[in-house]
Enzyme design. Sequence first.
Site, PDB file in Angstrom:
ATOM      1  N   ASP A 157       0.834  -1.202   0.000  1.00 45.09           N
ATOM      2  CA  ASP A 157       0.000   0.000   0.000  1.00 45.09           C
ATOM      3  C   ASP A 157       0.871   1.256   0.000  1.00 45.09           C
ATOM      4  OD1 ASP A 157      -1.926  -1.932   0.397  1.00 45.09           O
ATOM      5  OD2 ASP A 157      -2.900  -0.894   2.060  1.00 45.09           O
ATOM      6  N   ASP A 171      -0.531  -2.593  -4.671  1.00 51.27           N
ATOM      7  CA  ASP A 171      -1.743  -2.621  -3.863  1.00 51.27           C
ATOM      8  C   ASP A 171      -2.374  -1.232  -3.929  1.00 51.27           C
ATOM      9  OD1 ASP A 171      -3.691  -3.192  -1.665  1.00 51.27           O
ATOM     10  OD2 ASP A 171      -2.449  -4.955  -1.366  1.00 51.27           O
ATOM     11  N   ASP A 172      -3.201  -0.895  -2.930  1.00 50.33           N
ATOM     12  CA  ASP A 172      -3.879   0.392  -2.966  1.00 50.33           C
ATOM     13  C   ASP A 172      -2.875   1.544  -2.994  1.00 50.33           C
ATOM     14  OD1 ASP A 172      -6.399  -0.807  -2.843  1.00 50.33           O
ATOM     15  OD2 ASP A 172      -6.404  -0.787  -0.654  1.00 50.33           O
ATOM     16  N   HIS A 209      -3.816  -1.110  -7.110  1.00 49.39           N
ATOM     17  CA  HIS A 209      -5.260  -1.322  -7.030  1.00 49.39           C
ATOM     18  C   HIS A 209      -6.050  -0.031  -7.039  1.00 49.39           C
ATOM     19  CE1 HIS A 209      -4.469  -5.468  -4.928  1.00 49.39           C
ATOM     20  NE2 HIS A 209      -4.035  -5.418  -6.176  1.00 49.39           N
ATOM     21  N   ARG A 255     -12.430   3.185  -5.841  1.00 48.29           N
ATOM     22  CA  ARG A 255     -13.111   2.060  -5.188  1.00 48.29           C
ATOM     23  C   ARG A 255     -13.488   2.410  -3.754  1.00 48.29           C
ATOM     24  NH1 ARG A 255     -10.357  -3.857  -4.107  1.00 48.29           N
ATOM     25  NH2 ARG A 255      -8.627  -2.478  -3.549  1.00 48.29           N
ATOM     26  N   LYS A 300     -14.840   0.050  -0.558  1.00 47.61           N
ATOM     27  CA  LYS A 300     -15.070  -1.340  -0.171  1.00 47.61           C
ATOM     28  C   LYS A 300     -15.388  -1.401   1.320  1.00 47.61           C
ATOM     29  CE  LYS A 300     -10.013  -1.948  -0.029  1.00 47.61           C
ATOM     30  NZ  LYS A 300      -8.853  -2.816  -0.328  1.00 47.61           N
TER      31      LYS A 300
END
Length: 332
Positions: free
Chosen positions: A151, A171-172, A193, A224, A226
């Site tokens: 991340d 990742d994010d 991501h 996104r 989530k």
Amino acid sequence: MSDVAAAVECTTININSFTVPGGETFTLDCATGTTVNVLGNITFGVSNWVGPLFEIEGTSVTFNGNGYTFDGNGPSYWDGLGGNGGVTKPKFMKVKNSGIFRNLKVLNAPVAAFSLGNDYPLTIDTITIDDSLGDQPNANSDGLPAGHNTDGFDVSTSNVVIQNSIVMNQDDCLAIGTGTNITFQNNKCSGGHGISIGSVNSNAVIKTVNILNNAVSDSANCLRIKTDAVATNATVTGVTYTGNTCTTITGYGVLIDESYPAVLGTPGTGVDVTFTSGNTVSVDLTAYRVEVNCGVGGCSGTWNWSGLTATGGKTGVINYSGITGFNNSGTA
């Protein structure tokens, strides 16, 4: 490291190039109003532990990286599993100070690069996070990209501005777990991501988040939200996207999903999101432009998405009727 312990008593701290021994945290517990100047590259030795490798705290601290590099030696840990298995990998940067943290290159994070936990306002400016070497497999990753769970910025605090930064990871780019008054603007994200709010767990409150004028490319997702499918008493409100550009997205352009950790599974509850002007999302042929997966009663209010244009790829399912002003046909 003994010199560091003495230096934190000063209000100007100059850090020359050195190597931090493996298994130790380079800690700066700064006096109020301290200025920290990095004057050389810092390398972190290798040891299988949880970290963090670096931690800073203090009130109204100005941290100047001056373009130098903090090298986390990620390739010595990476095995394609990140925090989900394999060797124990330390988190990299724990930033707890208020004030300004700027102009630093963070190279090869073993796992997550920045974890923010400031008590008072903090601006993160002109940071480069470069984990791009982790895109390639290595001898320990069984053919998978070696970097995982890298991340960029993990935010679980309030009153944060992150701006003018570059994140290349797996990742994010941004992951917000909780907090209010958070701005993420004029940043570039690639390889990972995308920009995420969540995952959102029970009792988390995320409010007044502004995602402004960012560019996301070559990523699994772009924008996104989530929320955990079993989360209770959690809310995400006042999220505004303005002027963001998404290109070469392979999974989902916009994904609002209340079923995490599943993707588009049985959803839980609690999201409110707005797209204002100038958001453009372009996805690959096999990707979905927009998917919205709200639980029964889980999404509320009228979401004005007139500022969102999504092209390419496939038409996803939107199961929330409160969205207005958005054309889901895939044409501009």
